[in-house]
Design a protein around this motif. Structure first.
Motif, PDB file in Angstrom:
ATOM      1  N   ILE B  54       0.835  -1.210   0.000  1.00  0.00           N
ATOM      2  CA  ILE B  54       0.000   0.000   0.000  1.00  0.00           C
ATOM      3  C   ILE B  54       0.868   1.258   0.000  1.00  0.00           C
ATOM      4  O   ILE B  54       0.496   2.273  -0.592  1.00  0.00           O
ATOM      5  CB  ILE B  54      -1.005   0.005   1.188  1.00  0.00           C
ATOM      6  CG1 ILE B  54      -1.987   1.166   1.045  1.00  0.00           C
ATOM      7  CG2 ILE B  54      -0.295   0.043   2.537  1.00  0.00           C
ATOM      8  CD1 ILE B  54      -3.153   1.109   1.994  1.00  0.00           C
ATOM      9  N   ARG B  55       2.054   1.181   0.628  1.00  0.00           N
ATOM     10  CA  ARG B  55       2.904   2.380   0.698  1.00  0.00           C
ATOM     11  C   ARG B  55       3.452   2.769  -0.682  1.00  0.00           C
ATOM     12  O   ARG B  55       3.362   3.939  -1.064  1.00  0.00           O
ATOM     13  CB  ARG B  55       3.989   2.170   1.748  1.00  0.00           C
ATOM     14  CG  ARG B  55       3.393   2.073   3.170  1.00  0.00           C
ATOM     15  CD  ARG B  55       4.313   1.439   4.184  1.00  0.00           C
ATOM     16  NE  ARG B  55       3.592   1.104   5.420  1.00  0.00           N
ATOM     17  CZ  ARG B  55       2.863  -0.004   5.589  1.00  0.00           C
ATOM     18  NH1 ARG B  55       2.753  -0.900   4.609  1.00  0.00           N
ATOM     19  NH2 ARG B  55       2.236  -0.223   6.723  1.00  0.00           N
ATOM     20  N   PRO B  56       3.973   1.788  -1.465  1.00  0.00           N
ATOM     21  CA  PRO B  56       4.362   2.165  -2.832  1.00  0.00           C
ATOM     22  C   PRO B  56       3.177   2.675  -3.660  1.00  0.00           C
ATOM     23  O   PRO B  56       3.320   3.607  -4.447  1.00  0.00           O
ATOM     24  CB  PRO B  56       4.892   0.855  -3.430  1.00  0.00           C
ATOM     25  CG  PRO B  56       5.225  -0.007  -2.283  1.00  0.00           C
ATOM     26  CD  PRO B  56       4.370   0.414  -1.138  1.00  0.00           C
ATOM     27  N   MET B  57       1.989   2.070  -3.448  1.00  0.00           N
ATOM     28  CA  MET B  57       0.819   2.547  -4.196  1.00  0.00           C
ATOM     29  C   MET B  57       0.516   4.000  -3.847  1.00  0.00           C
ATOM     30  O   MET B  57       0.150   4.797  -4.717  1.00  0.00           O
ATOM     31  CB  MET B  57      -0.391   1.656  -3.914  1.00  0.00           C
ATOM     32  CG  MET B  57      -0.349   0.331  -4.678  1.00  0.00           C
ATOM     33  SD  MET B  57      -1.679  -0.809  -4.195  1.00  0.00           S
ATOM     34  CE  MET B  57      -3.129   0.081  -4.766  1.00  0.00           C
ATOM     35  N   LEU B  58       0.676   4.356  -2.571  1.00  0.00           N
ATOM     36  CA  LEU B  58       0.438   5.744  -2.165  1.00  0.00           C
ATOM     37  C   LEU B  58       1.417   6.692  -2.867  1.00  0.00           C
ATOM     38  O   LEU B  58       1.025   7.773  -3.317  1.00  0.00           O
ATOM     39  CB  LEU B  58       0.622   5.894  -0.646  1.00  0.00           C
ATOM     40  CG  LEU B  58      -0.573   5.537   0.218  1.00  0.00           C
ATOM     41  CD1 LEU B  58      -0.183   5.633   1.692  1.00  0.00           C
ATOM     42  CD2 LEU B  58      -1.745   6.468  -0.081  1.00  0.00           C
ATOM     43  N   VAL B  59       2.678   6.270  -2.934  1.00  0.00           N
ATOM     44  CA  VAL B  59       3.681   7.097  -3.622  1.00  0.00           C
ATOM     45  C   VAL B  59       3.284   7.269  -5.088  1.00  0.00           C
ATOM     46  O   VAL B  59       3.240   8.388  -5.614  1.00  0.00           O
ATOM     47  CB  VAL B  59       5.076   6.438  -3.530  1.00  0.00           C
ATOM     48  CG1 VAL B  59       6.060   7.133  -4.467  1.00  0.00           C
ATOM     49  CG2 VAL B  59       5.592   6.464  -2.097  1.00  0.00           C
ATOM     50  N   GLU B 187       3.797  12.790   1.331  1.00  0.00           N
ATOM     51  CA  GLU B 187       4.486  14.081   1.333  1.00  0.00           C
ATOM     52  C   GLU B 187       5.696  14.042   0.393  1.00  0.00           C
ATOM     53  O   GLU B 187       5.881  14.936  -0.446  1.00  0.00           O
ATOM     54  CB  GLU B 187       4.942  14.448   2.759  1.00  0.00           C
ATOM     55  CG  GLU B 187       5.639  15.802   2.814  1.00  0.00           C
ATOM     56  CD  GLU B 187       6.177  16.140   4.204  1.00  0.00           C
ATOM     57  OE1 GLU B 187       6.136  15.266   5.089  1.00  0.00           O
ATOM     58  OE2 GLU B 187       6.647  17.281   4.373  1.00  0.00           O
ATOM     59  N   ALA B 188       6.510  12.984   0.521  1.00  0.00           N
ATOM     60  CA  ALA B 188       7.722  12.914  -0.302  1.00  0.00           C
ATOM     61  C   ALA B 188       7.359  12.793  -1.778  1.00  0.00           C
ATOM     62  O   ALA B 188       8.008  13.410  -2.639  1.00  0.00           O
ATOM     63  CB  ALA B 188       8.602  11.737   0.145  1.00  0.00           C
ATOM     64  N   ALA B 189       6.318  12.027  -2.088  1.00  0.00           N
ATOM     65  CA  ALA B 189       5.914  11.890  -3.494  1.00  0.00           C
ATOM     66  C   ALA B 189       5.422  13.229  -4.039  1.00  0.00           C
ATOM     67  O   ALA B 189       5.707  13.588  -5.185  1.00  0.00           O
ATOM     68  CB  ALA B 189       4.830  10.824  -3.629  1.00  0.00           C
ATOM     69  N   ALA B 190       4.702  13.979  -3.224  1.00  0.00           N
ATOM     70  CA  ALA B 190       4.216  15.290  -3.664  1.00  0.00           C
ATOM     71  C   ALA B 190       5.388  16.242  -3.904  1.00  0.00           C
ATOM     72  O   ALA B 190       5.410  16.988  -4.883  1.00  0.00           O
ATOM     73  CB  ALA B 190       3.258  15.874  -2.621  1.00  0.00           C
TER      74      ALA B 190
END
Lengths: 329, 329
Positions: B54-59, B187-190
């Motif tokens: 789920i964390r990679p999907m969020l990124v 946040e980091a992906a944004a």
């Protein structure tokens, strides 16, 4: 070779020269944003225990070849020392060591779980300090170094025992254990100081060789040192079943030595045996042979300094090598 | 609420949409530069065990709000999942857990020393992946997140037991344990996608609230789940003396409940007592109350999406919240 009045004085000069920077490094290390009291106390305890601070000195001296230390260089010096401190915390847990620098380890006064987590926290803080350099390449070098250290430690703990009798294996182990962190200090500082690429490479190699010599001297001291000066018992490496350069040289002269053989076969818990092995190695010519290896690394490390900017920083880096050869703790 | 045909189908749609990116993330995670065979095997074992990703999907979804995934975004997604994996390795050691995702933990099949070092190695690899984003701010967020997680874990392990009965303390714990990592992902992906600052902040908050709900649902499943579906025994939290939201709600209705009291007083090793406590909480209205809290977090998280670019990525992020509420493992 005991430390001479001259060498002690020269170290004092280096430390005086760097004093302002070193104080800033200490301040930066202690500025940990911790709110949880027991952890704060434990970390204070660790940082107060001090150490030689040779890694921050390497960063600062490398930087001084090119310019005065700025905020980023101070952050790098603090980051390297913090990474070193974090690895010590986990090492003490792994080895079950109860003393480090003459004071009880975190492992001795706390639980394994707290020790794991405190080490992790210090890794994270080291990464945070590294991020304060705002230099992507420096951060990549940081990550690479930690990977090298961990893989080396795993090899040492779980690798083929027979391979330990191989000198190449020994050099690979001490590279991962010690020299990689020295390499990090000098290479990253050179990058941050915007040194020309060939000089970055020269400083990187200088760091590796200085670190190799530093660890060989450490391994010699585990036989020749005084427990009180070392802050830990002698014969520690053998006690952990760890074969170092003095033992390798000793075995070349005395293949199949029964005392060493019994330790290699798993009797590293027998204190009389350890004491006897330490005596045998200490009184053999293996010590002088290992010292000659350390000296060869120092001479080569100093050769890398030749094309660097002249001045007190270069002299100090050259002199650090002499100090490593005169280590007594 | 069991997963509906509709919700399962929508997840499949999201995964199909991201499939190319997710495969690149897996490839990146497995491209570990390891030469030491036992470690390589252990890490393969860990990564093959999978997880929900789920964390990679969020990124990836956050990135897709603004642009197609590039190398840096793939590296970030891999870095976040690797950091998550590293924390699991040390968590299992600290908790003494023997099963995770239905398979034996590294801790169960290996020694504590190997587990500590493997976790450290994975932290280093996560940092190396984060460095591949070549974004200093992303790396700083990374380091900050790891500090938050470690301090939270230390608080949970060694903090004041009485404080655990406080709901604010519970929320602080699950923020550190889970929501901080979700926050890192969004946040980091944004930041990496060069989102406007107010949208970086909205996505950061979205990540926090989604993570809070995710952990509350996890804590509910520890009472209502099926051991076989969860891949671990139920009642695990109580067994570790850990008080979660369902218990806090239960104690509001049943102050001084003798079964819970005995567990709090240290009888968490008594399996009959644990079973009885799980039954009591499971059959109380505490479960519905906790679920309502999770739902409130999801609704708030979705409100942060309102001013973000419209399109399938935003729809998917909104829908992830619904999926969290329908978790069964």
């Amino acid at each position: 070779m005991p430390p001479t009045a001259h060498s002690v004085q020269a170290l004092v000069h280096i430390q005086e020269w760097l004093q302002g920077d070193l104080e800033q490094v200490e301040t930066r290390m202690r500025a940990i944003p911790l709110t949880f009291e027991p952890l704060k106390t434990a970390v204070d305890h660790l940082l107060r225990a001090g150490g030689k601070r040779i890694r921050p000195m390497l960063v600062l001296l490398t930087g001084r070849l090119y310019r005065e230390a700025d905020e980023a260089m101070i952050a790098l010096a603090a980051a390297v020392e913090m990474l070193h401190t974090a690895t010590l915390v986990h090492d003490d847990l792994i080895d079950g060591s109860l003393l480090r620098r003459g004071i009880p380890t975190l492992n001795a006064i706390w639980t394994p779980a707290a020790t794991v987590l405190t080490g992790d926290y210090l890794f994270a803080y080291a990464a945070s300090l590294a991020a304060q350099t705002e230099n992507v390449r420096v951060m990549a070098i940081f990550a690479r170094t930690l990977m090298t250290i961990c893989e080396g430690e795993l090899r040492q703990q779980f690798g083929d025992r027979a391979a330990m009798l191989d000198r190449e294996d020994y050099f690979r182990r001490i590279y991962a254990k010690t020299a990689a962190m020295f390499e990090l200090a000098t290479e990253a500082a050179a990058v941050l100081a915007r040194a020309p690429e060939p000089q970055v490479e020269a400083l990187r190699r200088y760091g590796v060789d200085l670190g190799m010599a530093f660890q060989i001297m450490d391994d010699i001291l585990d036989f020749t040192g005084e427990a009180q000066v070392l802050g830990k018992p002698v014969g520690n490496d053998l006690r952990q079943g760890l074969i170092t350069l003095p033992v390798l040289f000793y075995l070349e002269e005395h293949p199949g030595d029964p005392v060493i053989d019994r330790i290699l076969a798993g009797s590293s818990g027998d204190e009389d045996l350890i004491r006897e092995a330490v005596e045998r190695v200490r009184n053999s010519k293996a010590i002088a042979q290992a010292r000659a290896e350390a000296e060869a690394f120092i001479r080569r490390s100093q050769s890398y300094l030749e094309n660097l900017p002249e001045g007190p920083a270069r002299e100090a880096l050259r002199f650090l090598g002499e100090l490593v050869l005169r280590r007594d703790h």
